[in-house]
Design an enzyme around this catalytic site. Structure first.
Site, PDB file in Angstrom:
ATOM      1  N   GLU A  26       0.809  -1.220   0.000  1.00 42.89           N
ATOM      2  CA  GLU A  26       0.000   0.000   0.000  1.00 42.89           C
ATOM      3  C   GLU A  26       0.845   1.273   0.000  1.00 42.89           C
ATOM      4  OE1 GLU A  26      -2.610  -0.548   3.385  1.00 42.89           O
ATOM      5  OE2 GLU A  26      -4.028  -1.709   2.183  1.00 42.89           O
ATOM      6  N   GLU A  87      -9.877  -5.514   9.780  1.00 39.66           N
ATOM      7  CA  GLU A  87      -8.892  -4.433   9.709  1.00 39.66           C
ATOM      8  C   GLU A  87      -7.898  -4.675   8.585  1.00 39.66           C
ATOM      9  OE1 GLU A  87      -6.734  -0.973  10.602  1.00 39.66           O
ATOM     10  OE2 GLU A  87      -8.740  -1.563  11.227  1.00 39.66           O
ATOM     11  N   VAL A  91      -2.625 -11.404   1.822  1.00 36.49           N
ATOM     12  CA  VAL A  91      -2.295 -12.662   1.151  1.00 36.49           C
ATOM     13  C   VAL A  91      -0.928 -12.460   0.506  1.00 36.49           C
ATOM     14  CG1 VAL A  91      -2.915 -14.306  -0.651  1.00 36.49           C
ATOM     15  CG2 VAL A  91      -4.708 -13.240   0.726  1.00 36.49           C
ATOM     16  N   GLY A  97      -4.276 -16.001  -5.902  1.00 39.53           N
ATOM     17  CA  GLY A  97      -4.902 -16.860  -6.905  1.00 39.53           C
ATOM     18  C   GLY A  97      -5.138 -18.278  -6.423  1.00 39.53           C
ATOM     19  N   GLY A  99      -6.947 -18.957  -3.658  1.00 39.70           N
ATOM     20  CA  GLY A  99      -8.154 -18.984  -2.835  1.00 39.70           C
ATOM     21  C   GLY A  99      -7.920 -18.669  -1.363  1.00 39.70           C
ATOM     22  N   GLY A 101      -7.430 -15.697   0.219  1.00 41.05           N
ATOM     23  CA  GLY A 101      -8.268 -14.599   0.691  1.00 41.05           C
ATOM     24  C   GLY A 101      -9.712 -15.034   0.894  1.00 41.05           C
ATOM     25  N   ASN A 128      -7.248  -0.053  -4.785  1.00 47.06           N
ATOM     26  CA  ASN A 128      -6.893  -1.435  -4.494  1.00 47.06           C
ATOM     27  C   ASN A 128      -7.715  -2.401  -5.355  1.00 47.06           C
ATOM     28  OD1 ASN A 128      -6.345  -3.973  -3.391  1.00 47.06           O
ATOM     29  ND2 ASN A 128      -6.223  -3.165  -1.309  1.00 47.06           N
ATOM     30  N   TYR A 134     -13.737  -8.332  -3.141  1.00 45.04           N
ATOM     31  CA  TYR A 134     -14.739  -8.194  -2.072  1.00 45.04           C
ATOM     32  C   TYR A 134     -16.150  -8.151  -2.659  1.00 45.04           C
ATOM     33  CZ  TYR A 134     -10.666  -6.818   0.722  1.00 45.04           C
ATOM     34  OH  TYR A 134      -9.449  -6.772   1.341  1.00 45.04           O
TER      35      TYR A 134
END
Length: 166
Positions: A26, A87, A91, A97, A99, A101, A128, A134
């Site tokens: 980030e 929070e 990964v 890729g 799975g 997450g 992001n 999500y």
């Protein structure tokens, strides 16, 4: 094979390392002030402030941590129910890729249901690419809601204290 398990105190160095990996991703490494000592105190001390799940991939030399979900309990006054706040979801790049997450979020959803939570919240930076992930899992962007934060300096001003008042 990836397994998900609750973190224990001996996992603190791994948790700290994954948090640093997230901060690098980030471009916020300079904002990280958490230490292994604070993670140990705040996650595994007498009054835990957070919980953590670890994702591990079985390897020839034993399990390797490839992800984490760090979360805590929140409360909705409108719903009159508790919820979970995710929070951080991390990964490892090498495990994207696979799975990982999805498995972490699925386990959090199970925990939320077990605890009779009404929702699970999280925040994502506008750039992001995980936002699409999500949304694909069913998360909804809360249009019209803006995120605000009172940082430590603002808290001290509002509380009429100074750092040396401690």
């Amino acid at each position: 094979m990836v397994t998900i398990r609750p973190a224990v105190e001996s996992d603190v160095p791994t948790i700290h390392g994954l948090i640093l990996d997230l901060a690098r991703f980030e471009n916020l490494l300079s904002a990280v002030h958490v230490t292994e000592e604070t993670l140990r105190r705040d996650g595994f001390g007498a009054d835990p402030k957070f919980e953590c799940l670890l994702a591990e991939n079985a390897g020839p030399e034993g399990p390797e941590a490839v992800g984490l979900a760090l979360y805590f309990t929140i409360y909705s006054t409108f719903a009159g129910r508790a919820g979970l706040y995710l929070e951080d979801l991390v990964v490892a790049e090498s495990a994207r890729g696979l799975g990982v997450g999805r498995r972490l979020i699925e386990r959090m959803a199970q925990i939320a249901i077990e605890r009779d939570c009404g929702r699970m919240d999280l925040s994502a930076l506008h750039w992001n690419p995980a936002r699409k992930f999500y949304e694909a899992l069913g998360a909804e962007e809360l249009g019209g809601w803006l995120q605000y934060r009172f940082g430590e300096a603002a808290l001290r001003r509002l509380a009429h204290t100074q750092p040396d008042d401690e």
